[in-house]
Design a protein around this motif. Structure first.
Motif, PDB file in Angstrom:
ATOM      1  N   GLY A   1      12.998   8.100   0.438  1.00 21.97           N
ATOM      2  CA  GLY A   1      13.330   8.963   1.558  1.00 21.97           C
ATOM      3  C   GLY A   1      12.121   9.572   2.230  1.00 21.97           C
ATOM      4  O   GLY A   1      12.274  10.276   3.242  1.00 21.97           O
ATOM      5  N   ARG A   2      10.919   9.333   1.702  1.00 16.37           N
ATOM      6  CA  ARG A   2       9.681   9.835   2.299  1.00 16.37           C
ATOM      7  C   ARG A   2       8.891   8.661   2.884  1.00 16.37           C
ATOM      8  O   ARG A   2       9.079   7.500   2.490  1.00 16.37           O
ATOM      9  CB  ARG A   2       8.837  10.579   1.277  1.00 16.37           C
ATOM     10  N   SER A   3       7.977   8.948   3.784  1.00 17.18           N
ATOM     11  CA  SER A   3       7.201   7.904   4.448  1.00 17.18           C
ATOM     12  C   SER A   3       6.066   7.412   3.566  1.00 17.18           C
ATOM     13  O   SER A   3       5.496   8.171   2.771  1.00 17.18           O
ATOM     14  CB  SER A   3       6.614   8.450   5.756  1.00 17.18           C
ATOM     15  N   LEU A   4       5.730   6.136   3.724  1.00 14.35           N
ATOM     16  CA  LEU A   4       4.592   5.574   3.020  1.00 14.35           C
ATOM     17  C   LEU A   4       3.296   6.021   3.697  1.00 14.35           C
ATOM     18  O   LEU A   4       3.283   6.386   4.871  1.00 14.35           O
ATOM     19  CB  LEU A   4       4.669   4.053   3.017  1.00 14.35           C
ATOM     20  N   PRO A   5       2.183   5.970   2.946  1.00 16.51           N
ATOM     21  CA  PRO A   5       0.905   6.379   3.538  1.00 16.51           C
ATOM     22  C   PRO A   5       0.487   5.445   4.661  1.00 16.51           C
ATOM     23  O   PRO A   5       0.723   4.234   4.591  1.00 16.51           O
ATOM     24  CB  PRO A   5      -0.065   6.312   2.354  1.00 16.51           C
ATOM     25  N   PRO A   6      -0.159   5.977   5.710  1.00 17.41           N
ATOM     26  CA  PRO A   6      -0.566   5.124   6.838  1.00 17.41           C
ATOM     27  C   PRO A   6      -1.563   4.050   6.428  1.00 17.41           C
ATOM     28  O   PRO A   6      -1.655   3.010   7.098  1.00 17.41           O
ATOM     29  CB  PRO A   6      -1.184   6.120   7.825  1.00 17.41           C
ATOM     30  N   GLU A   7      -2.297   4.265   5.333  1.00 17.60           N
ATOM     31  CA  GLU A   7      -3.260   3.266   4.868  1.00 17.60           C
ATOM     32  C   GLU A   7      -2.582   1.943   4.529  1.00 17.60           C
ATOM     33  O   GLU A   7      -3.179   0.880   4.665  1.00 17.60           O
ATOM     34  CB  GLU A   7      -4.017   3.790   3.640  1.00 17.60           C
ATOM     35  N   PHE A   8      -1.323   2.013   4.094  1.00 17.21           N
ATOM     36  CA  PHE A   8      -0.595   0.794   3.759  1.00 17.21           C
ATOM     37  C   PHE A   8      -0.386  -0.066   5.002  1.00 17.21           C
ATOM     38  O   PHE A   8      -0.673  -1.265   5.012  1.00 17.21           O
ATOM     39  CB  PHE A   8       0.747   1.136   3.118  1.00 17.21           C
ATOM     40  N   TYR A   9       0.101   0.539   6.058  1.00 16.82           N
ATOM     41  CA  TYR A   9       0.362  -0.206   7.283  1.00 16.82           C
ATOM     42  C   TYR A   9      -0.927  -0.769   7.863  1.00 16.82           C
ATOM     43  O   TYR A   9      -0.963  -1.905   8.352  1.00 16.82           O
ATOM     44  CB  TYR A   9       1.054   0.697   8.299  1.00 16.82           C
ATOM     45  N   ALA A  10      -2.005   0.017   7.798  1.00 18.78           N
ATOM     46  CA  ALA A  10      -3.292  -0.452   8.322  1.00 18.78           C
ATOM     47  C   ALA A  10      -3.793  -1.647   7.525  1.00 18.78           C
ATOM     48  O   ALA A  10      -4.305  -2.622   8.097  1.00 18.78           O
ATOM     49  CB  ALA A  10      -4.316   0.677   8.287  1.00 18.78           C
ATOM     50  N   ALA A  11      -3.649  -1.599   6.194  1.00 24.67           N
ATOM     51  CA  ALA A  11      -4.131  -2.693   5.345  1.00 24.67           C
ATOM     52  C   ALA A  11      -3.331  -3.973   5.592  1.00 24.67           C
ATOM     53  O   ALA A  11      -3.892  -5.076   5.612  1.00 24.67           O
ATOM     54  CB  ALA A  11      -4.049  -2.295   3.873  1.00 24.67           C
ATOM     55  N   VAL A  12      -2.024  -3.840   5.760  1.00 28.51           N
ATOM     56  CA  VAL A  12      -1.191  -5.019   6.013  1.00 28.51           C
ATOM     57  C   VAL A  12      -1.530  -5.635   7.357  1.00 28.51           C
ATOM     58  O   VAL A  12      -1.650  -6.855   7.486  1.00 28.51           O
ATOM     59  CB  VAL A  12       0.306  -4.645   5.937  1.00 28.51           C
ATOM     60  N   GLU A  13      -1.710  -4.801   8.378  1.00 34.34           N
ATOM     61  CA  GLU A  13      -2.041  -5.326   9.697  1.00 34.34           C
ATOM     62  C   GLU A  13      -3.420  -5.984   9.698  1.00 34.34           C
ATOM     63  O   GLU A  13      -3.655  -6.953  10.422  1.00 34.34           O
ATOM     64  CB  GLU A  13      -1.983  -4.202  10.719  1.00 34.34           C
ATOM     65  N   ASP A  14      -4.334  -5.462   8.879  1.00 36.48           N
ATOM     66  CA  ASP A  14      -5.665  -6.060   8.781  1.00 36.48           C
ATOM     67  C   ASP A  14      -5.605  -7.420   8.095  1.00 36.48           C
ATOM     68  O   ASP A  14      -6.281  -8.371   8.497  1.00 36.48           O
ATOM     69  CB  ASP A  14      -6.588  -5.120   8.011  1.00 36.48           C
ATOM     70  N   ALA A  15      -4.783  -7.519   7.041  1.00 36.05           N
ATOM     71  CA  ALA A  15      -4.706  -8.776   6.285  1.00 36.05           C
ATOM     72  C   ALA A  15      -3.853  -9.818   6.988  1.00 36.05           C
ATOM     73  O   ALA A  15      -4.168 -11.019   6.962  1.00 36.05           O
ATOM     74  CB  ALA A  15      -4.150  -8.502   4.888  1.00 36.05           C
ATOM     75  N   PHE A  16      -2.768  -9.375   7.615  1.00 37.41           N
ATOM     76  CA  PHE A  16      -1.812 -10.308   8.217  1.00 37.41           C
ATOM     77  C   PHE A  16      -1.469  -9.875   9.641  1.00 37.41           C
ATOM     78  O   PHE A  16      -0.351  -9.431   9.914  1.00 37.41           O
ATOM     79  CB  PHE A  16      -0.537 -10.385   7.381  1.00 37.41           C
ATOM     80  N   PRO A  17      -2.418  -9.978  10.568  1.00 44.13           N
ATOM     81  CA  PRO A  17      -2.116  -9.639  11.957  1.00 44.13           C
ATOM     82  C   PRO A  17      -1.138 -10.649  12.542  1.00 44.13           C
ATOM     83  O   PRO A  17      -0.789 -11.642  11.907  1.00 44.13           O
ATOM     84  CB  PRO A  17      -3.473  -9.713  12.641  1.00 44.13           C
ATOM     85  N   ARG A  18      -0.718 -10.399  13.759  1.00 47.07           N
ATOM     86  CA  ARG A  18       0.225 -11.312  14.411  1.00 47.07           C
ATOM     87  C   ARG A  18      -0.344 -12.735  14.386  1.00 47.07           C
ATOM     88  O   ARG A  18      -1.489 -12.966  14.763  1.00 47.07           O
ATOM     89  CB  ARG A  18       0.469 -10.881  15.852  1.00 47.07           C
ATOM     90  N   GLY A  19       0.449 -13.671  13.893  1.00 48.81           N
ATOM     91  CA  GLY A  19      -0.030 -15.040  13.746  1.00 48.81           C
ATOM     92  C   GLY A  19      -0.376 -15.380  12.306  1.00 48.81           C
ATOM     93  O   GLY A  19      -0.655 -16.527  11.986  1.00 48.81           O
ATOM     94  N   GLY A  20      -0.329 -14.392  11.405  1.00 47.88           N
ATOM     95  CA  GLY A  20      -0.485 -14.676   9.987  1.00 47.88           C
ATOM     96  C   GLY A  20      -1.819 -14.322   9.397  1.00 47.88           C
ATOM     97  O   GLY A  20      -1.936 -14.135   8.194  1.00 47.88           O
TER      98      GLY A  20
END
Length: 377
Positions: A257-276
């Protein structure tokens, strides 16, 4: 962030789904985490070589990993830490199966809700009303983490070997035990998706609390529902935040019920940007892939080899484990599989160089396999 916006709906859906499941059956047994005589799964691991099919998969994977410019990401779950003596939540013998609501300081309605769905013990909805169930269930874990009672496993140190060879891009760990930080991997490469027990913070005002002071407060103010500490109080009393004067102090982990840390989203976008992206291998290790949004990370790895290391088959709607697919299932105990993979890569000596820092069962497994390899040459 695009990823954060996309997965907000998944996070909300997962929380709702988790809290509307059918009632679970409970066992009166003491949870394995709290059993001093517990023998971890890895301690019972045999030295039986991989099957022909799995051996072929390991050889195929090792050829990829040995390439100089390979980049890998680990998405880790609770199964990665089982060999250390920390059981996962969802498997047999885990926290959710062994939870006994009748022992907790809670109202009859709260106990019934936990009997219907034990995941509620780690929910924001319950914690903001009553902090005691969370702290009482977590008491041994809080004290054990503070005392560094558990050590990393073979699986943790395989990631360290990848880092030493310049192949590790990041670790996305769903675990709150903090063991990834005890491997020597730079902390900036480790993202604690659900937070870490190594930090303490007030859920009300976000003030960070000294972990040593919190440990002492837990020891003196929170009762021991497992009857292991004779010096524990008979009744729980509140642990008050010195900044906001509310009883909302807890380890800095993410409640349902709480939000995940923003570092998670940043790390995922860095590893797997649009296009894989350009990550060559995504390891999915010891996770049930049921908690969003982390569970949907494999869907973003559209250009990567995706390697599932788990006791059970997971993500059947996500992965294609047919022959020749980019997806690979290595089914079994995490430690045993990563030792086999290290052997296939020619990295067993690299792994063994960290044996003294591993938990007892992992260290024994590595040294046994080193001796077997020496005999066979």
């Amino acid at each position: 962030m695009e990823f954060a916006r996309v997965f907000l709906c998944y996070e909300q859906f997962e929380v709702k789904r988790d809290f509307t499941t059918s009632p679970s059956k409970f066992s009166p047994r003491i949870p394995p985490l709290l059993n001093n005589n517990m023998t971890s799964l890895a301690a019972a691991s045999s030295s039986v070589p991989p099957t022909p099919d799995s051996a072929k998969l390991l050889q195929r994977l090792s050829r990829v990993l040995r390439n100089d410019d390979v980049q890998v990401v680990f998405l880790n779950g609770a199964g990665m830490s089982v060999a250390s003596g920390i059981p996962d939540f969802r498997s047999a013998g885990g926290l959710y199966e062994t939870l006994r609501p009748e022992l907790l300081t809670a109202t009859p309605a709260q106990r019934q809700a936990l009997a219907d769905n034990p995941t509620g013990v780690v929910s924001w909805g319950l914690f903001r009303e009553n902090t005691f169930p969370y702290l009482e269930v977590r008491r041994p874990f809080i004290l054990g983490i503070a005392e560094q009672r558990w050590k990393p496993t073979v699986a943790h140190f395989f990631a360290r070997v990848c880092h030493d060879k310049g192949k590790l891009k990041s670790i996305l760990t769903q675990n709150i035990d903090g063991l990834d930080y005890h491997t020597g991997i730079p902390s900036e490469k480790v993202v604690s998706v659900h937070g870490s027990m190594g930090q303490v913070r007030c859920e009300g005002c976000s003030t960070f609390i000294d972990p040593e002071e919190f440990k002492n407060s837990v020891r003196s103010k929170i009762k021991d529902i497992y009857c292991m500490d004779d010096d524990a109080p008979k009744q729980s009393t509140e642990i008050i935040c010195p900044a906001c004067n509310r009883p909302l102090v807890k380890p800095n982990t993410v409640l349902y019920g709480r939000s995940l840390p923003p570092e998670f989203y940043a790390a995922v976008e860095d590893a797997f940007p649009r296009g894989g992206g350009y990550v060559d291998v995504l390891f999915v290790v010891g996770t049930s892939l049921t908690v969003q949004p982390a569970a949907s990370v494999p869907r973003l790895a559209t250009m990567s080899m995706r390697v599932v290391v788990n006791m059970e088959i997971v993500g059947e709607s996500v992965f294609d484990f047919s022959k020749g697919s980019r997806d690979m299932l290595l089914r079994g105990e995490c430690d045993s599989i990563f030792v086999d993979l290290a052997i296939a890569c020619g990295w067993l000596d690299d792994l063994a160089s960290h044996a003294d820092l591993m938990c007892e069962s992992s260290r024994a497994l590595v040294l046994r396999r080193v001796a077997e390899e020496q005999k066979s040459t």
